[in-house]
Design an enzyme around this catalytic site. Structure first.
Site, PDB file in Angstrom:
ATOM      1  N   CYS A  10       0.850  -1.190   0.000  1.00  0.00           N
ATOM      2  CA  CYS A  10       0.000   0.000   0.000  1.00  0.00           C
ATOM      3  C   CYS A  10       0.883   1.235   0.000  1.00  0.00           C
ATOM      4  CB  CYS A  10      -0.880  -0.023   1.252  1.00  0.00           C
ATOM      5  SG  CYS A  10      -1.944   1.413   1.424  1.00  0.00           S
ATOM      6  N   HIS A  54      -9.323  -3.352  -1.531  1.00  0.00           N
ATOM      7  CA  HIS A  54      -8.244  -2.703  -0.779  1.00  0.00           C
ATOM      8  C   HIS A  54      -8.553  -1.220  -0.582  1.00  0.00           C
ATOM      9  CE1 HIS A  54      -3.826  -2.002   0.153  1.00  0.00           C
ATOM     10  NE2 HIS A  54      -4.236  -0.780  -0.168  1.00  0.00           N
ATOM     11  N   GLU A  55      -8.958  -0.553  -1.663  1.00  0.00           N
ATOM     12  CA  GLU A  55      -9.218   0.895  -1.569  1.00  0.00           C
ATOM     13  C   GLU A  55     -10.462   1.185  -0.735  1.00  0.00           C
ATOM     14  OE1 GLU A  55      -6.838   2.540  -2.295  1.00  0.00           O
ATOM     15  OE2 GLU A  55      -5.804   1.409  -3.851  1.00  0.00           O
ATOM     16  N   HIS A  66      -9.943   1.616   2.934  1.00  0.00           N
ATOM     17  CA  HIS A  66      -9.472   2.925   3.417  1.00  0.00           C
ATOM     18  C   HIS A  66     -10.644   3.804   3.862  1.00  0.00           C
ATOM     19  CE1 HIS A  66      -5.190   2.726   2.595  1.00  0.00           C
ATOM     20  NE2 HIS A  66      -5.399   2.307   1.357  1.00  0.00           N
TER      21      HIS A  66
END
Lengths: 167, 173
Positions: free
Chosen positions: A96, A138-139, A142
């Site tokens: 990341c 993954h994003e 966040h």
């Protein structure tokens, strides 16, 4: 357009839960342009989320063409994204931009359906799999203050996972 | 600082890791790469430690824990060389009905193509009548993942096991 600076772990701002976007104006469009440029400038260059540049809003940009060529959805601007469905599980090693010099094994869904708004607020739906699906998951983490570090598993657990399907 | 490889074995019970690492901490040691796991009924620790003085003082610090938990401890000084090791680029997963020779067969085929095993974990499980053997190997294949796929093809038949070969790539998002 400008390349924005990326927050890195252990900056506590990465752990905030991001707020939904309700105003789709020029300011948002400028920000999306900057965020896209920042993504392409990064070492991975395939995905970014607004909280990584200290803007706690539910905005994700993914473009896995650098990795997969044209065999994908290309540039996706995902605003207020939600996973509508997911299927399958796969282990993959992730790094990341906000966690330099470290990678780890993470389990993600193999196939996902994601619903989101685009930059003008229109509802969109995408079906993605493999690397592209992994990037989106993954994003999206966040947006809820999660890093891949929160999802690390041991190799033994990787091995003994059982397939699960959920619609 | 000097480096040593510390090996600890003892009947498994709660508190072994805590006792050993606390003793190392009081002896001003720091812990590097470590593998700590239960094997059979035993708990095993293998770890690289950095120690500031002599190994005797490390042994002394560990002594109360060794006696209290009935541990066997071994310390090997190692030279502090820079990491020359290749990063793993291939993961090989093997599972099948347990029988002698699976590990030897698979690792023999891997060694023949210069594959360097960096990490191997295995477990016998299943029932007594139908024992199942599962193994995960991570390592570096100098000729790449395809060479590993080719090398293990004959083994599927010969050993009657399932063998998966997967690239290890880190995707940076």
């Amino acid at each position: 357009m400008a390349v924005l600076s990326i927050l890195t772990y252990p900056d506590p701002r990465l752990q905030r839960k991001a707020e939904p976007v309700s105003v789709f104006d020029d300011d948002l469009h400028h920000f999306i342009d900057d965020l896209t440029e920042t993504m392409y400038a990064g070492p991975g260059g395939v995905g970014i989320a607004a909280p990584q540049v200290d803007r706690p809003q539910r905005i994700v940009i993914v473009d896995v063409r650098p990795k997969l060529g044209e065999d994908c959805h290309g540039l996706m601007v995902l605003i207020n994204p939600e996973l509508a469905a997911w299927e399958g599980m796969a282990v993959g090693r992730e790094g990341c931009m906000s966690v330099p010099d470290f990678t780890g094994n993470v389990i993600r869904a193999e196939r996902i359906q994601v619903q989101a708004q685009d930059a003008s607020g229109r509802e969109r739906s995408y079906e993605c799999e493999g690397f592209e699906a992994r990037a989106i998951q993954h994003e999206m983490d966040h947006l809820d203050g999660f890093l891949f570090l929160d999802r690390l598993v041991s190799r033994k657990i990787d091995l003994f996972r059982r397939k699960q399907y959920q619609k | 600082m000097s480096q040593a490889l510390l090996t600890v074995i003892g009947e498994d019970r709660p508190g072994i890791v805590a006792a050993v690492t606390q003793a190392l901490f009081t002896a001003d040691c720091s812990i590097g790469d470590a593998s700590m796991m239960r094997l059979g009924g035993y708990f095993t620790i293998m770890q690289v430690i950095d120690y500031p003085r002599d190994l005797g003082s490390v042994e002394m610090a560990l002594d109360p824990a060794i006696k209290r938990l009935n541990l066997r401890v071994h310390l090997d000084p190692i030279s502090s060389v820079a990491l020359t090791a290749d990063m793993p680029n291939t993961r090989v997963t093997v599972y099948g009905a347990d029988h002698p020779g699976i590990v030897a067969g698979v690792t023999g085929a891997l060694a023949a193509i210069g594959f360097n095993v960096i990490d191997l974990e295995s477990e016998s499980s299943g029932s007594a009548e139908r024992p199942l053997y599962v193994m995960v190997i991570q390592g570096y294949a100098p000729e790449g993942v395809e060479s590993v796929r080719k090398a293990v093809v004959p083994l599927r038949e010969r050993e009657g096991v399932e063998i998966g070969v997967h690239p290890i790539e880190a995707a940076v998002f």
